[in-house]
Design an enzyme around this catalytic site. Structure first.
Site, PDB file in Angstrom:
ATOM      1  N   GLU A   1      55.899  28.311 -12.037  1.00 47.80           N
ATOM      2  CA  GLU A   1      56.294  26.902 -11.979  1.00 47.80           C
ATOM      3  C   GLU A   1      55.079  25.984 -12.024  1.00 47.80           C
ATOM      4  O   GLU A   1      55.016  25.071 -12.842  1.00 47.80           O
ATOM      5  CB  GLU A   1      57.116  26.648 -10.711  1.00 47.80           C
ATOM      6  CG  GLU A   1      57.653  25.231 -10.623  1.00 47.80           C
ATOM      7  CD  GLU A   1      58.592  25.043  -9.440  1.00 47.80           C
ATOM      8  OE1 GLU A   1      58.864  23.869  -9.089  1.00 47.80           O
ATOM      9  OE2 GLU A   1      59.048  26.036  -8.861  1.00 47.80           O
TER      10      GLU A   1
ATOM     11  N   ARG B   1      61.797  22.648   2.929  1.00 47.02           N
ATOM     12  CA  ARG B   1      62.963  23.507   2.700  1.00 47.02           C
ATOM     13  C   ARG B   1      63.107  24.518   3.834  1.00 47.02           C
ATOM     14  O   ARG B   1      64.226  24.800   4.284  1.00 47.02           O
ATOM     15  CB  ARG B   1      62.822  24.209   1.348  1.00 47.02           C
ATOM     16  CG  ARG B   1      63.827  25.306   1.079  1.00 47.02           C
ATOM     17  CD  ARG B   1      65.193  24.796   0.693  1.00 47.02           C
ATOM     18  NE  ARG B   1      65.214  24.187  -0.626  1.00 47.02           N
ATOM     19  CZ  ARG B   1      66.326  24.026  -1.341  1.00 47.02           C
ATOM     20  NH1 ARG B   1      67.490  24.427  -0.860  1.00 47.02           N
ATOM     21  NH2 ARG B   1      66.282  23.422  -2.517  1.00 47.02           N
TER      22      ARG B   1
ATOM     23  N   GLU C   1      68.865  31.823  -6.010  1.00 52.68           N
ATOM     24  CA  GLU C   1      68.107  32.058  -4.782  1.00 52.68           C
ATOM     25  C   GLU C   1      68.940  32.468  -3.567  1.00 52.68           C
ATOM     26  O   GLU C   1      68.476  33.273  -2.757  1.00 52.68           O
ATOM     27  CB  GLU C   1      67.308  30.793  -4.438  1.00 52.68           C
ATOM     28  CG  GLU C   1      66.217  30.496  -5.436  1.00 52.68           C
ATOM     29  CD  GLU C   1      65.624  29.104  -5.255  1.00 52.68           C
ATOM     30  OE1 GLU C   1      64.423  29.003  -4.978  1.00 52.68           O
ATOM     31  OE2 GLU C   1      66.390  28.120  -5.390  1.00 52.68           O
TER      32      GLU C   1
END
Length: 1373
Positions: free
Chosen positions: A814, A892, A1274
């Site tokens: 990413e 997160r 995920e």
């Protein structure tokens, strides 16, 4: 050397084509030749050390008589020069999309066994070689053994096994309805199937597969068959740096060895090949000994088996099995032990070519064979030109030091005599490694004991150990003490254990680390041997020797894994759904056929440009230092080296980059802040020259006054962390005071290497007007576009990023690929030539960062019934040296830190710790696995403390519809309780828990644990602006459709799902729609393909674009309904109707969370799931087996159940690796030690749950997402918490057993690397008495941690060194 009659022409065959090479360069491997000379790129370079299997090919050679031997081998290690007279088959030689698929290829493709596809050709070739190697169909056991040397990071292996099972004995003899897992088939119990007619388990139909017909295979080349001695013909090749000989008679070999005493003798090149490729070793003279008759001898003699030094491990295995079937068991006990060791020796590809002589002569202290040969008293025959033949007994004097032995430099090992065992003699061997299959030993052992005639009194013993010293050793003092002792229960084993603990001691800080664990394994192995011998004696001397207990007998059985079983259920599509509508159906991956045939193109498969250069990164070797000078003079002096690009080529801000803040340097200018930081890029004519030149760049550093910060504890002590921020609800402080019970604890979770099978690969091509086209394996084309434009000082519209597919990403591609693609583009810009950069696996692992390691310090309060009252957590993440995405990853983790539970008083505070490690980054789950596992460990601790079933405690606190999270978001359509109740029912949790409890009561040294865990996973980017997507749909006038969107295909089936969505909207067959690639000139300003939402957001964008086109075509359809799609399109074209449309989608209702006001709505919706996992552990070694996992997952109305089930299985297994096998290890100076599959272990085909059942929750559609589906990438990973906690439950049973027996009070001492505590008991702040069963276990639950947590009379005797009294070999970061 004129006396050696040798040819300089190499002749071999590839896929039936004759290849002749005059004087080939001895440094070339088969893989390099296939990819670079023959352009057969189906065989991939994944690791370069024979550890991943992506390069697997089949070699064929004429052996005895007219028999042709077919075997799998790693092309990355096979020397090109060694192929004379052999035939090579690659994946391209089996079948193709243009002709036909081979049955192996067809089965893997149609059974959904290929996701990213990079590993797929290797699996195809391993299975194919197995079929060709024997006339009868293989068994499932043989199939799994053949695949041990192949790694897959995507699928979870289940679909590969299921597809190939149809080629096995079991698959061909079973009967049933034709479904892959028909309830009538053996091992599937119909009472476990969901009694729901709306559910189905059919993902593919085996009846559709073409039968395998061996007569249709490519024949062995007649030229080679007519020249039986060709493969052993004498050869002599001379390259620029290396000379290669192949000899076919002993005298020639001895003559060469006399003239070239440093010459390396090879059979399979499995050791030398790794040294050359990954360690930069240069061996000027290499000699292949495969044609020397004396070295290939395999003869059964009166006193044992004579084995030639060049005999391969596979050949030896086959011979040992043959002999054991012929001779009495009492005579073949050494052979039996050796077979058990060889069973776990490497992968099949390595065993097929590695030799017994090579295993001995490398003198590795962790050799699997040397302890067996040492304990057996094997005899070696050595020979030299001047001194002739001599025999040497392999004893404690043979190994002289690390990688040194008592063999003269001009001597050659000819044979090994492995003796029979004699009456009254017993033998066994043991090995413990990180992963059971295909792994080097941590410690291994072989033991032999001789008894006086007709007695149980020891006459002599031989206790050999590997992995505990610089050489394989004998415990001579203990052996002496054993002499004359009676082998019986009581004090004897304890005396030997105490003696071994004193004699065989691994000192703190010894290479390899894990010193306390290694010290514990030595007596643990002896204890197993003691029981083994006592059991034999109790049979021979019945009545006078006390029998061992039934559970002890089980402990002695060779490991056998139950046959793999799997069931998978999903909701059928409505009978009213049109057959042409693919949504909800198990459509195979759109690229699966290209992937199984090797025709799928990845970056490094692209043909070379005529002017292309290859780049290699030059990186820092210091964690924190000033750069004094950089000298590339020597490297640039090499012919073919063109430029060394550094920070001097990027003035000012052009040398800055970073996804959130531009706090990184493209090239380090004045200082380095981690080992692996990029300093420069050297570009040369080819890969090999570029690698060589990079090693010649000299960098001078000066150390700074500040000590590098490596661990989280270092950062906390130095206050090297970001401004902490918190999420809270209620008043946790006040609630702690009121609560019945309070626990305080710490929990550490290690990082994880992405280990995408395709290493970082990028190709930068200069274009006119100063533009740049970059072919990149990135998950984030737009970020790549802007980063490159910034570095080149040009606008983004001059940079084109193109990504066809990537061979796995998992978040690792990413942001961190910027450290590779930006230097590549800069070099291409400066030189004006195309530049390709493909990282070697060790450098990829060292440079690109990992999942964030976490340390949690928590406090939990609860009622006597287990209701949560208050929880406080401090989360510390090791972010590394730059910001990257660390703050939002920590966010997160904080958002998910309460998982699926209600807690009225909750506070979590996060700290990003800045250290001198490579910047850590996104990884599948993006902080959620850490947050959820921490919470689940707290829940397990509460249940243990209250002595309650953890299911009861979890169930009392599970969320319901209408509850709100700790950050205030209300839960709509919360299905977690449905998932929970269904998985408990389908897994028969209560019944099996009772079975586990009974098992643990009757087994002392093996324990089981069974645990259920839920999951609640928020779906959206937590940064609101990222939740947008675009699509472009083009209809061509003859009716075909080209679809483009901003997402990247990396194996998750994104393109397949987008085609399904488009096909439904347009009402056309899905095979009329094509996606070419992802490119920044098609869809601009894309977000990274991440956060699991790509199907959601790009699906909506595709739907909207297609709906626009459908609306434009509606008048034509209404006018002539029967005309059909092609006619409607043609008519619209002639009427000048626009046949292209864009679609755009922005996720509604999101509000970025404000940490100051504690307000926000960060997630669009939630995914829910639940899992039940049962494990078994070996308390003496720390080994574990996942016996069964059941998962129920809410994926809404699945767009593609085959893809979704594959994502669940693959994600779960990746999570299982995270919490069990995958351990990152660093030196105290911050250098990564685990830099390849040899030292960093992924789950393999034998590590998947023995039974693996997945059910997609029915009637769970979520209308706010495309076609009521839900994201899947995920969320399943976090359910692997059930594996970790099941292991912890099994350990708890072992510790409880010890305490109940009163033999030992568990030691609460530190033992981990760097003396960090990992299983200290938790602290309790009680108002009433509670259980003392709580203990700390950190993740991953490696064999080391499991064994040392199973405290017993062995661990109690191991002293813990004082911190600071030694330099640890590695540290926990």
């Amino acid at each position: 050397m004129a006396a050696v009659e040798a040819t300089s022409e190499l002749v071999f065959y590839v896929n039936g084509n004759r290849i002749a090479v005059q004087n080939p360069d001895p440094e070339w491997t088969l893989l390099s030749y296939l990819r670079n000379k023959l352009r057969l790129v189906g065989s991939k370079l994944g690791c370069g050390e024979g550890g991943c299997g992506t390069c697997t090919v089949m070699l064929s050679v004429l052996s005895s008589g007219d028999t042709v031997r077919h075997y799998a081998a790693n092309a990355c290690l096979v020397l090109l020069s060694s192929l004379h007279g052999k035939a090579v088959t690659t994946v391209e030689g089996l079948g193709s999309c243009k002709t036909r698929l081979h049955p192996v290829q067809e089965r893997i493709a149609k059974a959904h066994g290929s996701q990213c596809g990079f590993c797929t050709p290797g699996f195809v070739m391993s299975a194919y070689a197995l079929l060709r190697s024997q006339p009868q169909p293989p068994t499932m056991e043989q199939l799994e053994d053949a695949l041990v040397g192949n790694l897959c990071r995507c699928t979870g292996y289940r679909p590969i096994l299921e597809g190939l099972k149809t080629l096995t004995v079991e698959g061909q003899t079973q009967t049933g309805c034709g479904r892959a897992d028909c309830c009538k088939l053996e091992g599937n119990s119909s009472d476990e199937l969901p009694a729901d007619l709306e559910m189905t388990d059919v993902l593919f139909n085996p009846a559709d597969f073409a039968p395998y017909d061996a007569t249709q295979e490519l024949i062995f080349p007649p030229e080679l068959k007519l020249n039986p001695g060709m493969s052993s013909q004498a050869l002599h090749f001379t390259g620029p740096r290396v000379t290669f000989f192949q000899v076919n008679e002993l005298q020639s070999l001895l003559r060469i060895k006399l003239l070239h005493p440093d010459a390396k003798l090879v059979v399979g090149n499995t050791e030398i090949g790794v040294d050359v490729r990954l360690k930069g070793q240069l061996y000027p003279t290499i000699v292949s000994v495969c044609g020397v008759e004396e070295l290939e001898n395999l003869e059964l003699q009166s006193d044992g088996l004579l084995v030639g030094a060049a005999v391969t491990i596979t050949t030896l295995q086959d011979k040992l099995k043959e002999i054991m079937n012929q001779l009495p068991e009492s005579q073949t006990r050494v052979f039996s032990a050796m077979l058990e060791m060889l069973r776990w020796f490497a992968g099949k590809q390595i065993r097929n070519v590695a030799s017994i002589g090579g295993n001995i002569m490398t003198c590795s202290p962790i050799s699997d064979l040397n302890p067996v040969l040492l304990a057996a008293g094997a005899t070696l025959t050595l020979c030299s030109r001047n001194n002739g033949v001599r025999k040497v007994v392999l004893d404690q004097h043979f190994f002289k030091g690390y990688r040194k032995c008592a063999v003269a430099v001009d001597e050659v090992l000819l044979t090994v005599m492995i003796p029979f065992t004699k009456p009254g003699e017993y033998f066994a061997a043991y090995k413990q490694s990180r992963r059971r299959d295909d792994d080097i030993a941590i410690v291994n052992a072989a033991m032999r004991v001789n008894f006086q005639p007709n007695s149980t009194v020891v006459k002599s013993s031989y206790l050999a150990f590997g992995g505990v010293a610089a050489t394989t050793i004998l415990a001579t003092n203990t052996m002496k003490n054993l002499q004359g002792q009676e082998w019986k229960s009581g004090g004897m084993p304890d005396q030997v254990i105490s003696s071994l603990l004193k004699e065989v001691t691994v000192n703190p800080g010894a290479p390899g680390g894990m010193t306390s664990y290694r010290n514990a394994l030595v007596p643990s192995f002896f204890f197993k041997f003691y029981l083994h011998v006592r059991h034999q004696l109790s049979i021979e001397f019945a009545g006078s020797v006390e029998p061992i207990q039934p559970d002890e007998q089980e402990l002695l059985q060779p490991y056998t894994k139950p046959h793999h079983r799997a069931m998978h259920f999903y909701q059928k599509v409505s009978s009213q759904q049109e057959l042409i509508d693919p949504v909800g159906r198990p459509v195979p991956h759109v690229s699966c056929l290209q992937q199984v045939t090797g025709e799928a193109v990845y970056i490094d498969d692209l043909p070379r440009y005529e002017d292309e250069l290859f780049g290699t990164l030059v990186v820092s070797t210091k964690a924190k230092a000033k750069i004094v000078s950089i000298d590339a003079t020597e490297a640039l002096a090499l012919q073919g080296v063109h430029r060394f690009v550094t920070a001097q080529d990027l003035p000012g801000d052009r040398n800055k980059m970073g996804p959130m803040f531009q706090d990184e340097e493209v090239f380090a200018r004045n200082e380095v802040v981690c080992v692996g930081q990029v300093i420069g890029l050297i570009v040369a004519d080819d890969r090999k020259l570029s690698f060589r030149a990079a090693t010649m760049v000299k960098i001078e550093y000066t150390e700074t006054n500040e000590k590098p910060i490596i661990t989280i504890e270092d950062a906390i002590a130095a206050k090297s962390y970001s401004e902490p921020r918190s999420i809270w609800r209620g008043d946790a402080t006040a609630a702690h005071v009121r609560a019945d019970h309070t626990l305080n604890g710490e929990f550490r979770m290690g990082g994880q290497e992405h280990f995408y099978l395709e290493p970082n690969a990028h190709l930068a091509v200069p274009k006119e007007c100063g533009g740049m086209e970059v072919f990149s394996c990135t998950q984030n084309p737009t970020d790549a576009q802007f980063a490159i434009a910034s570095a080149l000082g040009i606008p983004a519209n001059r940079v084109l990023i193109r990504t066809k597919r990537i061979g796995g990403g998992f978040g690792g591609k990413e942001t961190r690929p910027a450290t590779v693609y930006v230097p590549a583009a800069v070099a291409a810009f400066i030189t004006g030539r195309s530049v390709r950069v493909v990282l070697e696996r060790p450098q990829d692992m060292m440079v690109t960062g990992t999942r964030h390691p976490f340390l949690a310090r928590w406090k939990a309060s609860f009622t006597v019934d287990g209701d949560l009252e208050a929880i406080e957590m401090n989360l510390y993440s090791n972010a590394g040296c730059y910001t990257d995405l660390s703050p939002i990853i920590l966010d997160r983790a904080m958002f998910t830190s309460c998982n699926a539970y209600r807690c009225r008083n909750f506070r979590v505070t996060g700290y990003c710790c800045w250290t001198n490690l490579p910047s850590n980054t996104a990884f599948r789950g993006f902080g959620a696995p850490q947050g959820i596992l921490i919470m689940e460990d707290i829940m397990a601790s509460i249940a243990s403390y209250l002595n309650k079933d953890p299911v009861e405690v979890r169930e009392r606190n599970l969320n319901r519809v209408g509850d709100s999270t700790h950050y205030g978001q209300v839960l709509e359509n919360c299905t977690v309780r449905r998932c929970w109740e269904q998985v408990l029912q389908q897994s028969r949790y209560q019944h099996r828990r009772e079975q586990v409890l009974r098992y643990n009561q009757t087994h002392q040294y093996r324990k089981r644990g069974i645990v259920a865990t839920p999951s609640q996973y928020g779906l959206s980017f937590t940064s609101k602006f990222l939740n947008q997507a675009g699509a472009l749909v083009l209809i061509y006038s003859e009716g075909s459709v080209l679809l483009s969107h901003g997402g990247v295909e990396m194996g998750q089936g994104l393109h397949t799902k987008m085609i399904q969505v488009a096909a439904r909207v347009l009402e056309i067959p899905h095979d009329m729609i094509h996606i070419e690639e992802t490119a920044t000139d098609k869809v601009p300003n894309t977000s990274a393909t991440a956060s699991s939402v790509s199907s959601d957001i790009y699906g909506e964008a595709v739907l909207r674009a297609c709906a626009t086109l459908k609306e434009r075509l509606a008048p034509y359809q209404a006018k002539d309904p029967a005309a059909g799609w092609n006619t409607w399109v043609k008519q619209a074209y002639f009427d000048r109707v626009q046949l292209s449309a864009t679609g755009f989608y922005a996720t509604p209702g999101l509000v970025t969370f404000d940490f100051k006001t504690q307000q926000g709505r960060p997630f669009h919706y939630f995914s829910y799931g639940a899992a039940v996992t049962e494990v078994e552990i070996d308390c003496l070694t720390g080994d574990h087996t996942v016996l069964r996992t059941d998962i129920v997952m809410d994926v809404g109305d699945s767009l593609n159940p085959a893809i979704d089930i594959g994502q669940i299985e693959g994600g779960f297994l990746q999570g299982q690796g995270l919490v069990t096998l995958e351990e990152l290890r660093y030196t105290p100076e911050g250098e990564l030690i685990t830099k390849g599959p040899g030292t960093y272990k992924l789950p393999g085909v034998s590590d998947i749950p023995c039974e693996f059942n997945v059910t997609l929750l029915r009637d769970a559609g979520w209308p706010k997402v495309v076609y009521s589906s839900k994201a899947i990438g995920e969320p399943p990973l976090v359910l692997a918490a059930s594996v970790f906690l099941a292991i912890k439950a099994a350990i708890e049973a072992a510790r409880t057993n010890v305490q109940t027996q009163g033999n030992l009070k568990p030691k609460l001492a530190s033992w981990d690397k760097g003396c960090l505590n990992t299983h200290r008991d938790l602290k309790c702040e009680d108002k009433t008495a509670g259980s003392g069963r709580c203990f700390r276990l950190d993740s991953p639950a490696t064999a080391e941690r499991i064994r040392m947590a199973c405290v017993d009379h062995i661990t109690d005797q191991i002293e813990t060194p004082e911190p600071g009294s030694f330099r640890p070999w590695d540290v926990t970061v």
